[in-house]
Design an enzyme around this catalytic site. Sequence first.
Site, PDB file in Angstrom:
ATOM      1  N   GLU A 171      14.150  14.938 -32.947  1.00 14.43           N
ATOM      2  CA  GLU A 171      13.756  13.578 -33.316  1.00 14.43           C
ATOM      3  C   GLU A 171      13.656  13.435 -34.832  1.00 14.43           C
ATOM      4  OE1 GLU A 171      13.096  10.745 -31.464  1.00 14.43           O
ATOM      5  OE2 GLU A 171      13.961  11.817 -29.751  1.00 14.43           O
ATOM      6  N   ASP A 172      14.697  13.833 -35.511  1.00 13.81           N
ATOM      7  CA  ASP A 172      14.808  13.620 -36.955  1.00 13.81           C
ATOM      8  C   ASP A 172      13.839  14.429 -37.801  1.00 13.81           C
ATOM      9  OD1 ASP A 172      16.901  11.833 -36.942  1.00 13.81           O
ATOM     10  OD2 ASP A 172      15.570  10.197 -36.398  1.00 13.81           O
ATOM     11  N   ALA A 173      13.134  15.371 -37.184  1.00 15.80           N
ATOM     12  CA  ALA A 173      12.252  16.182 -38.012  1.00 15.80           C
ATOM     13  C   ALA A 173      13.102  17.101 -38.877  1.00 15.80           C
ATOM     14  CB  ALA A 173      11.313  16.989 -37.144  1.00 15.80           C
ATOM     15  N   ARG A 193      23.758   7.296 -35.861  1.00 14.00           N
ATOM     16  CA  ARG A 193      23.418   6.499 -37.045  1.00 14.00           C
ATOM     17  C   ARG A 193      24.653   6.105 -37.831  1.00 14.00           C
ATOM     18  NH1 ARG A 193      18.818   9.502 -37.035  1.00 14.00           N
ATOM     19  NH2 ARG A 193      17.474   8.832 -35.405  1.00 14.00           N
TER      20      ARG A 193
END
Lengths: 1171, 356
Positions: free
Chosen positions: A776-778, A966
């Site tokens: 999750e984009d960490a 994205r």
Amino acid sequence: MKKKKVKKKIIDNVNNRQQTHQPLCIREMEFPIKSTVDKYQLLPAFLKVRGLVKQHIDSFNYFINCEIKKIIHATGNEKVTSDVDPNFYLKYLDIFVGEPCVEQDYIYEPITPHQCRLRDMTYAAPISVDVEYTRGREIVVRRGKEGKQEGALVIGRMPLMLRSCRCVLSGKNEAQLAKAGECPLDPGGYFVVKGTEKVILIQEQLSKNRIIIDTDSSGNVAASVTSSTHERKSKTNIIVKHERIFLRHNTFSDDVPIVVVLKAMGMESDQEIVQMVGRDPKYAGILAPSLQECSALGIHTQQQALEYLGVKKLLSCLYTGLLGVLQVDEARDILATVVLAHVPVHQFEFRPKCIYIAVIIRKMLEAMLNTDAVDDKDYVGNKRLELAGQLLALLFEDLFKRMNGELKKSVDMTLAKANRSTQFDIAKCIRPDFLSNGLEHAISSGNWTVKRFKMDRKGVTQVVSRLSFIAALGHMTRITSQFEKTRKVSGPRALQPSQWGMLCPCDTPEGEACGLVKNLALMTHVTTDEEEGPLIALCTTLGVEDLSMLSGEELHSQHTYIVFFNGIILGVHRRPQRFAETLRKLRRAGKIGEFVSIHVNPGQHSIHIASDGGRVCRPLVIADNGVSRIKEHHMKELKDGFRTFDDFLREGLVEYLDVNEENNSLIALYEADATPATTHIEIEPFTILGVCAGLIPYPHHNQSPRNTYQCAMGKQAMGNIAYNQLHRIDTLLYLLVYPQRPLLTTKTIELVGYDKLGAGQNATVAVMSYSGYDIEDAIVMNKASLDRGFGRCIVLKKSVTALKKYNNRTADRIVAPDMNTSAKGGVQVAPRHQIQDRDGIAAVGEMIRPGDIYINKQSPINTRDNVMNPQAMPDSAYKRTPQTYKGPPGECAVVDKVLLTSNDENHFIVKCLIRHTRRPEVGDKFSSRHGQKGVCGTIVQQEDFPFSERGICPDLIMNPHGFPSRMTVGKMIELLGGKAGVMSGRFHYGSAFGEPSGHADTVSAISETLVNHGFSYSGKDFIYSGITGYPLQAYIFMGPVYYQKLKHMVLDKMHARARGPRVVLTRQPTEGRSREGGLRLGEMERDCLIAYGASMMILERLMISSDQFQIQVCTKCGMMGYYNHKLKIALCTYCKSGENMATMKLPYACKLLFQELQSMNILPRLQLSEA
Amino acid sequence: MEMDDLPKGELPPHLELQRTRVVCAADAPSYTESVQYSGAYMAYDVDNSLRMEDFRKNFRVEIKSLNEDDIEFDLIGIDAALANAFRRILIAEVPTVAIEKVYIANNTSVIQDEVLAHRLGLVPIKADPRLFDYKTDEEIANEKNTIVFKLDVECTHMGERVKNASDQLKWLPAGSEMPPDSKTKFTSFGCSQDSLPAFTSEAIASRYPDIVLAKLRPGQAIEIEAHAVKGIGKTHAKWSPVATAKYRMLPEVVLLEDIEGDLADELVRTCPVNVFDIEDMGPGERRATVARPRDCTLCRECVRGDGWDKRVQLRRVKEHFIFSIESTGALPPEVLFTESIKILTEKCQRILTELL
């Protein structure tokens, strides 16, 4: 093929001309410039003369220099007279805003903006007026000398916009600015009011004085005109109801038939009306029902029409009680001055207004026949931007009028008294506070109330966001719309094609204000008002036929175009194109203002000339037959400093176009795309973006919402705020310890100065999966990088302590730190006072921990009654009110700065700035410049990090899953470009749409550089795992990416509680982190527990751990009793006995409810049964 | 099952390749890990177990270059796990001395106290950590565990702006001079450090004299005392003795077929680091050869084009490491490596004692 031919033709044309007219050597110079790279120099030149926030400053300067003079000379403002003494008058001759200064002990001292920020003062200058008035029998003239305020009368203080013409900073060089404590890169354009920086946001609204044809909710065509003059603002609607046309205006109680209105204005003949609107049967047919209605009403003459209108008008307070003839006069008066107020009516000569209405009707009829003729309300050409100057002018005029009203009142009061001891001097009656406070209060609160125009806006001003340099800059270009945020309509929020080049397509917030809050593009200028008289005269000389000479027939003949000037019909012209061309030529020659726009509308057979303020426009290069007027030698002269942007303007190489005039031109992006029909060429394509979007490298490769996200996030990035950041004392300041300029820059970055005040660091990023703490984009961070200073930031927090002075002449005081006597008899500073100096204020450089007292303040206990000797009160008369530091527990901050000063009310204030340096920790938020935010998932030792064959170890690892959905290709190119930049030692560029003009390095060129330095063209490296030591089974995309640290940090947000404070009233735990509150087990959570059947859990959460309370209940009467501790029995006050008492537990809030119910005569009884 | 056509006691070439080489194809490297299981090639009657005598026989160290700060040497015949262990120890576990505590008496410069302290911490100090003890928080600083530096600079009022570099850090061999008005100082040295034989010849100082610590404007001054202690890179990167320690496997470039003529020219041209050379085979005949495989940076340019992956293969030799160490200056790089070996043996010893 076709294209090529055309291009060749142009070149041939040029060649021919040159061969015939010019000698050979100049031929080369005359050749059109080939690439747009050279033209880029115009941009810095433009920004040098116009600046980034020039629109604000221009608008404010215009207000201070011109508008304010117009206001005092306006009828009704200029003279103050008295009802009592007809001889008395006060006349304003001139007005002048002086230099910024402050009065201290009756001495005026010049001030700088930075002093005002630090001392919580207002950066303002006195407004002085030259006046002529009567004092007794003599006439007194008070006049300032050459604009100096001595001799003139000061009527108030005007908050000054920074960098405006009256500001001390205008025209200063960098060294002088530094001396004044100001950052040279700061754009100005805001105010300093009571120490806070306030910006007046640009307000977007519908054009004033323009006819806008629209459809109403039932689909009928309706025209609306918002008239706006100095005296009056009114909205006139012309609507269609039951196929008849009506005029709707709030001075009339009902919709009135338009034909009646026309007749009332003296157009009595139906034939004339039809001719005015257009003789064409298709128009006449639609008009017929309206004409019929009028005759059905029996109105045939002007007198009848006026009588009809007289009845319809709303009762105005002025004429109440009077009937008959007066009502007719009144109706006529309303028609002359209120309805369509902007169309001038001299001595009841209604013809221009009649024609105006006829034109409106004609437009409406056209719109009925052809829906394309309906105007688009969201079209930028129909919008006007209201800037600080205009808003202040509105406010100033209102305050000025009110001040004159007050003045008149006091004059009447004094003069009415029969015998006065002294000569009455009005100059002594003027209270400068009124204007000063009015202006100051409006700017500091943001509430703009002008009762005259029924204007009541809130949130007009905002505190300038100083989170980062870009945030402040972006704040200056922000535009808010007057549109309601809650309405669910897409129209006003949508991106309009006419926004091209004027408003940034990326920079808008998400959520409710999406599309309503916009930002100016880089080269946009907003116009200010321009003198109308000479332009009108010019139009007449250029062959505009006056209206009064024309019949309706001539008005609408095939070849005549109606000439509108700022919304008013000037007349008609028979050769519109020639007229427009001549005007444009004059403009390019500098004979008329550069911002005058001429727009020919062939569809509506009209020419619109606009010189009003608030239009957005932008400069473009003029092209003749598709050949740019700017030649190589012009650019060379610019580069050598022989030329400025204004020279380009003056010589007619560049001109400003507004949105309407753009519709008359064909604008090519590049010279290469120009055809013979091309009239203009863009200066630089990337100027369609604003300041915030300009920071993004390769934005044209990104999915568009990503750019919008970055625009929002760039404002939260930490970095440098300004050159004077360490001299500022702001409420909250976030700084980066080692900020860097991005390796991959854009031209915009250089233009706005982001390379000097960056907000981020170039981190080596490896795009790979690592450890599972990166979902999750960490992002995974390298501990050694953090040790070496990556992402380290400084948080500075201000606390202000004012030493209050009380009415009984007592005051707060600061005393020396408390002393403790130790057991051995020695005297020691008390433990929580150790950071204080001997004066009781914390010493600079001391480490401060939560609970430490940094100002040992004391307040008098008695602040009401008079005290004999306030200076020498005993210590016992004071109570302790120390300032205690509250920070995150366990963290240790440093006292950075202490400022002892006084504000303009002469209150002694102490400002403490407390600094906390933080290194990144798990949960801190980071983001690249492509709307890719992520929190730090874990911090890993360097030896566990993967490393490349060259020994390069990434600073952070990003999960590749961030890319596919994205589609931020720009980020990948940034990585490649950054890597190439590092290797070749040259900053690479990634300006928007920059590849054709060379402002962005192409991927192929970057790849070539990479290969030349021994890297793979794809940017993917052979990587070894730091844990196993074996190579990874994939090549890893690795390179530097500019990363921003965002202001959201775990330290400011983390919160947990076991036991803690409770609310006094309900005895339940407090709410919120700041009050160390509990975490609520809400309704939905409760539902879950019920569904699960965990009843004991509910009891425990909702009562035992919250507000359990024990009460005594009388089982007989069911009311609550009490426990008498003396007698050691429970008693019921109602039954007056201790029998039948039971003990029970319930939430305190429940007990409270019962008692509250009892207090309003509702008796809840508790009926207990055996459990 | 009998397979007569297979020779006993050795692996078929494709398996041998997989065992000993990493094949770096254009898309991804393969066979990156080594096979640990001793019985992996039992079917071929090949023993894959690690034997001490084999290791002794095969293991070699060849020093390729060595200077004051850098060393490059080949470790041959060793598994990646071991090579990596040395790398990890070098980065994180070989101790050095770095400034840990900074006592600030005065700092009127623009740089904040914490930032200045952080910068000081990162200054590499040329002091042999082996001569010092670790200092615990409770311990009092003494000459065996602390080095004291002083930085006392001022920019005079009439002067220019001055840069404050690391050579102005002055060593105080006698220990702390702070606090000035107290008899009990922050340190209690038994003897002056410069009387110790190791430091008589050369004073302890920063390894580099020109590291900018702060810049002072006229009127600004810094007066601080910095205490350096021994520590390891695991706790903070400032104690890491290396700028970096890394290794790479020995590159091996194989021409799968003879590359002649224009193709050879193309191959030579494509390689940015000049791995290939042209061999003259007589008049007009040119053949490409692999001249400098060691220089290969694995840019994969030579295997990028159409059909080139059939002609050239890039490989890495698994048990051959080109190890390089860049020292920050506290210890010479070769000493660092021996230190890392000592630490590894110590660790092994500890395991052994705890296992037995």
